[in-house]
Design an enzyme around this catalytic site. Structure first.
Site, PDB file in Angstrom:
ATOM      1  N   GLU A 287      67.648  28.233  56.810  1.00 24.23           N
ATOM      2  CA  GLU A 287      69.111  28.133  56.870  1.00 24.23           C
ATOM      3  C   GLU A 287      69.733  29.429  57.355  1.00 24.23           C
ATOM      4  O   GLU A 287      70.827  29.427  57.931  1.00 24.23           O
ATOM      5  CB  GLU A 287      69.653  27.766  55.484  1.00 24.23           C
ATOM      6  CG  GLU A 287      71.058  27.189  55.510  1.00 24.23           C
ATOM      7  CD  GLU A 287      71.437  26.547  54.195  1.00 24.23           C
ATOM      8  OE1 GLU A 287      71.797  25.356  54.203  1.00 24.23           O
ATOM      9  OE2 GLU A 287      71.369  27.228  53.155  1.00 24.23           O
ATOM     10  N   HIS A 308      42.193  21.299  53.409  1.00 25.61           N
ATOM     11  CA  HIS A 308      41.551  20.015  53.673  1.00 25.61           C
ATOM     12  C   HIS A 308      42.510  19.041  54.348  1.00 25.61           C
ATOM     13  O   HIS A 308      42.214  17.849  54.465  1.00 25.61           O
ATOM     14  CB  HIS A 308      41.005  19.435  52.364  1.00 25.61           C
ATOM     15  CG  HIS A 308      39.933  20.284  51.760  1.00 25.61           C
ATOM     16  ND1 HIS A 308      38.587  20.022  51.901  1.00 25.61           N
ATOM     17  CD2 HIS A 308      40.019  21.426  51.025  1.00 25.61           C
ATOM     18  CE1 HIS A 308      37.893  20.948  51.277  1.00 25.61           C
ATOM     19  NE2 HIS A 308      38.739  21.810  50.728  1.00 25.61           N
ATOM     20  N   LYS A 422      77.027  16.041  57.358  1.00 31.41           N
ATOM     21  CA  LYS A 422      78.063  15.651  56.404  1.00 31.41           C
ATOM     22  C   LYS A 422      79.191  14.902  57.105  1.00 31.41           C
ATOM     23  O   LYS A 422      79.679  13.878  56.600  1.00 31.41           O
ATOM     24  CB  LYS A 422      78.618  16.887  55.693  1.00 31.41           C
ATOM     25  CG  LYS A 422      77.627  17.592  54.783  1.00 31.41           C
ATOM     26  CD  LYS A 422      78.278  18.784  54.107  1.00 31.41           C
ATOM     27  CE  LYS A 422      77.292  19.532  53.238  1.00 31.41           C
ATOM     28  NZ  LYS A 422      77.918  20.711  52.585  1.00 31.41           N
TER      29      LYS A 422
END
Length: 445
Positions: A287, A308, A422
């Site tokens: 961010e 793995h 948003k």
């Protein structure tokens, strides 16, 4: 060892130390912008001197509020999103018993989290779990209107009032919010909730050393004074614009690697308790740096588990990555591998060794293999998973993030891209005031 250490020896295969040292003038400029408040986003650098500003009165108030919740609740739900939950989650998970969720007779309340997603099943199952619990709420939001935590708080507040009565519920809700304004501040004043303040100058992802992180950590039973003291130690250790400053060294090295074509940084741990620390770090750097089509992409793996799964890609995939390994020097407990007469699994060659000795050799062997495979490695050593050293580590990464953002030429303290989803979500939900956006976005579906 009394502090964390940064070792860049194995990052020098693709870059030379001279390339790191060449960045010192930019590092000095970045530090100057931070310390003098002259850089981009300078209204959000309240975290910078926060450890030295946290006084004993605030810590005592936080511990008192934590004790009240601990005395009256078997479960406390911390409601927040992004930095309003990840910092506390990271520290609690690093210090908790790994099987705390399955231990019913714990002295400390279970600290659960909500508001970090909009999962209907998650919220339903949380409410079912809380149906017969004596629970409390820590609600964290500057505005009180952020969608994810606001939904969770509306649901859990209604449930708590239904189960306990409104008067009792108000004693079990703590609001961490703006000092004067916002929906949550208004509600807290009206209902008489205990409150703590989120400073305007501290953004969410830098807020773990404020009441945002400190109160849930204290409720979980951990020493917030030691956490803050560790951060204070690192604040003092990261003042000078030289490579003795661990945050400066880390920021300069990762940016030298970025300029040499290494576009992805993988934060690696060899202790499962650090999983959520990786999640916190990903938000802090993602961010802060991902702007203007720039930025090192932050990823994280938990080894040896991910050896793995992701191990093959890291060893032989595209050579645009580097690794930063967090190595924990000592463990809390001792487990010795036993000998076995039949030795069918072939493990008698390590019988008598501590499990952590094997883990350390897995770490060392992997770092050598990855360096040989063209993946530069930095190593950050933390003495132990204790509050003091986690406080050091948090502040170390925060300070390095500010320096690194300025090296990249971006504002490390805003997040304009987060607002895009948003706006679209509000338009799709037909929120009042978004009528034109609703019409425009529906035309695109």
């Amino acid at each position: 060892m009394k502090h964390i250490e940064v070792n860049i020896k194995h990052a020098l295969g693709n870059i030379g130390r001279e390339q790191i040292e060449a960045l010192l003038p930019e590092v000095a400029d970045g530090l100057s912008k931070l310390h003098n408040g002259t850089g981009l986003g300078n209204d959000y650098i309240g975290w910078l001197d926060l450890p030295s500003r946290i006084d004993s009165g605030l810590l005592a108030d936080l511990k008192s509020s934590a004790e009240t919740l601990r005395a009256n609740c078997d479960t406390v739900v911390a409601i927040g999103i992004g930095g309003s939950y990840l910092g506390a989650k990271a520290v609690i998970e690093a210090l908790n018993n790994s099987f705390d969720a399955y231990i019913s007779s714990s002295e400390a309340p279970k600290v659960l989290f909500a508001g970090q997603n909009i999962g209907e099943d998650y919220l339903y199952e949380l409410q079912q779990y809380l149906a017969d619990k004596r629970f409390g709420i820590i609600v964290i939001s500057k505005s009180g209107t952020t969608t994810e935590p606001a939904i969770a708080f509306r649901l859990l507040k209604e449930q708590l009032e239904r189960q306990m009565g409104k008067a009792e519920a108000s004693k079990r809700i703590v609001a961490i919010t703006d000092a004067k304004r916002g929906a949550l501040r208004q509600l807290a004043t009206e209902e008489g909730y205990k409150t703590f303040v989120i400073e305007d100058s501290v953004g969410g992802r830098f807020s773990v050393l404020t009441p945002v992180g400190l109160l849930p950590i204290a409720v979980a039973g951990y020493d917030i004074e030691a956490l803050v003291n560790g951060a204070r130690e690192m604040q003092k250790a990261t003042l000078e614009p030289n490579l003795e400053n661990p945050s400066a060294l880390y920021a300069a090295t990762r940016n030298a690697l970025y300029r040499a074509g290494k576009k992805t940084e993988i934060l690696v741990n060899y202790n499962p308790k650090l999983h959520f620390f990786g999640e916190w770090w990903k938000q802090l750097y993602g961010e802060s740096e991902g702007k203007d089509h720039k930025g090192i992409f932050p990823a994280a793996v938990d080894n040896s588990t991910d050896l793995h799964s992701m191990g093959q890609w890291i060893q032989d995939g595209e050579r645009t990555i580097f690794e930063t390994v967090i190595s924990v020097d000592s463990t809390r407990h001792s487990v010795i591998i036993p000998a076995d007469d039949d030795n069918l699994d072939g493990l008698n060659y390590i019988a008598g060794k501590h499990v952590d000795q094997v883990n350390k050799m897995a770490e060392l062997g992997t770092r050598i293999a990855h360096v040989d495979g063209g993946v530069p490695n930095m190593r950050i050593t933390i003495p132990a998973l204790e509050e003091r050293y986690l406080g050091q580590l948090i502040y170390f990464f925060e300070k390095a993030c500010g320096i690194s953002g300025y090296l990249l030429g971006v504002n490390p303290f805003n997040q304009p891209g987060v607002e895009d989803y948003k706006r679209n979500m509000f338009a799709l939900l037909e929120k009042p005031g978004y009528e034109q956006d609703t019409e425009a976005i529906k035309a695109r579906i």
